[in-house]
Design an enzyme around this catalytic site. Structure first.
Site, PDB file in Angstrom:
ATOM      1  CD  GLU A   1     -52.622  16.692 -59.897  1.00 37.45           C
ATOM      2  OE1 GLU A   1     -52.666  16.833 -61.137  1.00 37.45           O
ATOM      3  OE2 GLU A   1     -52.126  15.702 -59.340  1.00 37.45           O
TER       4      GLU A   1
ATOM      5  CD  GLU B   1     -54.739  12.733 -58.604  1.00 37.92           C
ATOM      6  OE1 GLU B   1     -53.713  12.573 -59.305  1.00 37.92           O
ATOM      7  OE2 GLU B   1     -55.616  13.580 -58.866  1.00 37.92           O
TER       8      GLU B   1
END
Length: 940
Positions: A439, A514
């Site tokens: 991320e 995720e």
């Protein structure tokens, strides 16, 4: 996997390890754990006086070699410091504060608390004369963070990251045949992550001894190629020569199976590296009919690398490894040993209830066993390199791992961290993928991200070409990193169109790195925002996020997706989304911070596991809600489930794949029972009963204590008179222990501000306004005379050491915040005279029998507020003109005894982690509570 198999696997492995430890000792290599008996104290982030005068010297440790000052100096007096064993996390010991860091769980440590952001550690060790000529090094598995290490006053180096292992060669600095001092200054003022990271030396520390010519640390690399009934093993070894040996040596490679039987060997003569050089050598070995490592049978081998000189073994280095194949296919997902395996993973941080990040090895195994019991087969280290023992647990218990570096980049800071992680970890068969980022929103969708990813990916392949590389992406799946990363890591299906990305990049395998990010409070079934409680029913947490069931269905239905990793397996400290203070832990976990299961665990167990499962929720204690509808859910992999209330059927329903069942039930006290059917036959039932009031305390040893060590995890609960568990109990339970100590307590309540640990408070009180008067005689007073107030002068100022008085009387002050009779107050005298007499508030005090420079002060002669100390002493004399004389009289130590260990139950449960004393045969833990029958458990 059955627990008995796990225990047998670990036992066999440890027998092998014991054999090799013996072999290593014979070779001259030794790796000695030095976790015990450290001294610890807080320093200060910017006030050098409160930092024990460190870096105040005219010559600092950066200007002249060996000039470590303050606590970094060998002769520093740390007798008044706290004594402790490693691993240690000082952040978890602190109280909670609303002004503390949201991301780090509101613990009073870090940059907003300069008096709790610097920690000093000191330890003394003896190194015998016979070690002269060996390479002696200190090995740290991880210190959070920005650590500076000193040895005998010599500065060794700085390690900024809290997640890297590192080592220092101290051979030149050793006092052979005598005492040596290790000092570590830890600066945890800055955060690396946005999650709880702890503070201090929270991983193991070792003293390592080797011959000058030896296998370099992390210097072996084992790979295998499997063909029919044979495995061709390539064993690469890096030899480092820190001596002047020249000529040939023999490299003897031996492979042992799990029972210690030799299955392959190869010897080669090679030319040794030159002085302070490293050379790599490679050997080929064949293992016939290899036992493959997989998640159900995690078979391990050991490579023993012996270095021989003139027929004598001068070094022996062991490497654990597994034989297996891995493959990602863009059409059919992930394959282990040629068999398709759907990744059923979780993301996890490294902290646990009660102990923070300072996890004993046994807790690493405990947590992995908990995840295995849920049906999980994969673990992502989010978002940093793990402690080595975690990977050992995954190797031995059969858990696939994504190993992840902390930060993306292409400079030495980033690539060196990545290389160190990979070289340390690449022999672990559990690791199937490297992650080089997560991320990174600043670069995810652009050309900069592409460039960085390409470099890190190719750099990774140069170190380990056998495993693929991934990056977790969350800001859209269209361009940038997503277009070039080898294995696409999708972070949350709501962040982009996964199917569209796959159709554009059909040759790129992918997995959900995720998914979920759901909110749930264990044992809560009605959301109460005022109390910061989230219902444990599996619901969509936010508009662009999906429930656990929705996420798993998405990935399960797409063969091209290798699987998914849920955010998260366990709750963790910090990031208390969607709330803030006083919530101090996350709500994302399938289990809470203790490992107590939330109901989602049973959904996953139904569809991830192999055993029949049936779980009905919620509990059935709803006093005051009689006649009101309650949502009743059933998680199961049975064909059908029938629900009964007080033996009356409420209907049978068919279970769809990867789904659950629901009923609306008007609450009536009694028995709620779910019955599961397969092929029309009853196979399982699960019951929720309305209980009576709590009467008994029950203590039990958790079955996931699979590693036979000194640390155990126990569950605390209350039961009614029929022995039924009380799911709504919140009683406060007190604990006492014999034969061991308590390491920490927890209960999984995300809003609990209770203490995690109960330890004695140690305050160090400085002596101020230190003054002196000259005396005319060397005879020291036994009663304190009256001294003229006009004749006091600043102590030691402009002292002429060639013309000293026969004796001096010194006077100083110290403040006590309280003078409780339970406090232990001691004066640790630092020698300022040859003979000494000490007076406190006019009363002569005697030194301790065990330490002539320690005075334990009776509370009867002390008072709250300002106290006076007088020291009469004959002066020390300089031997050489340049001798530096001590002018510090010492320090006052105030120990405030801790409260008794205690914890409230939260929705029926609490957890206590205990450690057996080394020489104890058993630990006896007692528990008591108001209006409850005491509980007791004996742990052998």
């Amino acid at each position: 996997m059955k627990t008995t198999f796990v225990q047998k696997t670990i036992l066999c492995f440890f027998l092998v390890c014991s054999f090799h430890l013996l072999a290593q000792n014979k070779s001259g290599r030794a790796l000695i754990l030095i976790d015990k008996d450290w001294s610890f104290s807080f320093g200060h982030q910017y006030d050098t006086k409160k930092d024990f005068g460190h870096a105040e010297g005219y010559f600092s440790y950066l200007t002249k070699t060996g000039f470590g000052d303050g606590p970094a100096a060998s002769g520093f007096d740390d007798r008044a410091w706290r004594k402790l064993d490693l691993p240690h996390d000082w952040a978890v010991e602190q109280p909670f504060s609303e002004t503390a860091s949201f991301s780090h769980g509101f613990k009073s440590a870090g940059k907003n608390f300069p008096e709790k952001s610097i920690g000093w550690y000191r330890k003394k060790i003896n190194i015998p004369n016979e070690d002269l000529g060996k390479i002696i090094s200190l090995k740290f598995d991880g210190v959070f963070r920005n650590s500076k290490v000193f040895f005998n006053g010599f500065y060794l180096g700085t390690e900024e990251s809290g997640y890297n292992g590192f080592e220092y060669d101290v051979s030149a600095y050793v006092n052979y045949g005598g005492e040596n001092t290790i000092v570590v200054r830890v600066d945890a003022s800055m955060e690396e992550g946005w999650f709880y990271e702890g503070a201090g030396i929270y991983r193991h520390v070792y003293l390592q001894k080797t011959n000058p010519l030896h296998v370099k640390q992390n210097g072996t690399y084992v790979t295998s190629e499997i063909s029919k009934d044979n495995a061709l093993i390539t064993a690469e070894v890096k030899l480092e020569n820190k001596g002047h040996f020249k000529g040939n040596v023999e490299i003897n490679q031996i492979i042992l199976d799990a029972s210690g039987i030799q299955v392959a060997t190869k010897s080669e003569n090679v030319t040794a590296p030159e002085f302070y050089k490293t050379n790599a050598y490679s050997s080929k070995l064949n293992v016939k009919n290899p036992l493959l490592w997989d998640i159900d049978s995690p078979n391990l081998y050991q490579l023993i690398t012996e270095i021989k000189k003139d027929g004598e073994v001068i070094d022996s280095y062991k490497t654990s490894f597994g034989i297996r194949t891995i493959e990602f296919n863009p059409e059919n997902g992930f394959f282990l040993n040629g068999k398709q395996v759907k990744l059923k993973g979780t993301n996890n941080h490294q902290d646990h209830a009660g102990i923070g990040t300072a996890l004993p090895d046994e807790i690493q195994y405990y947590r992995i066993a908990k995840l295995k019991a849920m049906g999980s087969n994969a673990y992502r280290c989010s978002h940093h390199p793990p402690t080595p023992e975690l990977l050992d647990a995954c190797d031995k218990l059969g858990m696939l791992v994504i190993d992840e570096t902390r930060l993306m980049g292409i400079n030495e800071y980033h690539l060196n961290d990545l290389q160190r992680m990979m070289e340390r970890d690449r022999n672990h068969p559990s690791i199937f993928c490297w992650s080089v980022g997560n991320e990174e929103w600043q670069i995810e969708g652009g050309i900069t991200g592409e460039r960085i990813t390409n470099i890190m990916q190719d750099f990774s392949k140069s170190i380990d070409p056998t495993r693929p590389v991934t990056v977790g992406i969350s800001s859209g799946f269209k361009s940038g990193i997503s277009s070039v990363v080898e294995i696409m890591g999708y972070n949350y299906l709501g962040n982009g169109d996964i199917d569209a990305h796959r159709n554009q990049f059909k040759q790129q395998p992918g997995m959900g790195t995720e998914e979920g990010s759901t909110f749930a409070t264990r044992g809560i079934y009605f959301t109460d925002d005022a109390k910061h409680y989230k219902s444990a029913y599996d619901k969509k947490p936010r508009p662009t996020f999906y429930s656990i069931e929705e996420g798993w269905k998405f990935y399960a239905e797409r063969p091209y997706l290798a699987g998914m990793f849920i955010w998260t397996g366990f709750d963790y400290r910090g990031e208390p989304t969607p709330y803030g203070w006083p919530s101090v832990t996350s709500y994302f976990g399938m289990m809470d911070v203790c490992g107590f299961p939330k109901d989602n665990v049973f959904y996953l167990k139904s569809w991830w596991g192999k055993e029949p499962v049936l779980h009905v929720l919620p509990h059935w204690n709803w006093s005051g809600m009689e006649g009101k509808e309650i949502d009743v859910w059933a998680y199961s992999n049975c064909d059908e489930v029938e629900l009964f209330l007080n033996k009356k059927s409420l209907g049978k329903k068919k279970m769809e794949q990867n789904s659950h069942l629901e009923w609306k039930v008007k609450y009536t006290p009694g028995t709620l029972e779910a019955v599961g059917y397969k092929n029309g036959k009853k196979v399982l039932s699960d019951v929720q009963k309305t209980t009576g009031r709590a009467e008994n305390i029950k203590l039990s040893l958790d079955k996931e204590n699979v590693l036979k060590g000194n640390v155990s995890v126990l569950t605390v609960e209350t039961t009614d008179k029929k022995g039924l568990h009380i799911p709504t109990a919140n009683d406060e339970i007190m604990f006492s222990i014999k034969g061991g100590k308590i390491l920490g307590v927890g209960n999984g309540d995300p809003t609990s501000l209770e203490s995690d640990q109960f330890i004695d408070d140690i305050a160090l009180v400085a002596i101020s306004n230190f003054m002196e008067q000259k005396a005319t005689t060397a005879s020291l007073p036994q009663k304190l005379p009256n001294y003229s107030e006009k004749e006091w002068t600043e102590a030691f100022k402009d002292r002429d050491y060639k013309k000293q008085a026969p004796s001096y009387i010194y006077k100083g002050e110290f403040d006590l915040k309280n003078n409780s009779a339970s406090n232990v107050v001691s004066f640790f005298y630092k020698k300022i005279g040859v003979e000494t007499v000490v007076f406190i508030n006019g009363n002569k005090v005697e030194p301790s029998k065990d330490d002539s420079q320690k005075y334990v002060l009776n509370s009867a002669i002390l008072k709250e507020g300002k106290n006076t100390i007088h020291i009469a002493a004959t002066p020390l004399q300089k031997v050489k003109d340049w001798d530096v004389m001590n002018t510090d009289p010492g320090i006052i130590q105030v120990i405030t005894p801790a409260e008794s260990w205690k914890r409230k139950l939260f929705n029926g449960y609490a957890q206590i982690i205990i450690q057996k004393d080394e020489n104890a045969k058993e630990v006896v833990l007692s528990a008591s509570g108001k209006e409850l029958k005491n509980g007791l458990i004996v742990v052998k």
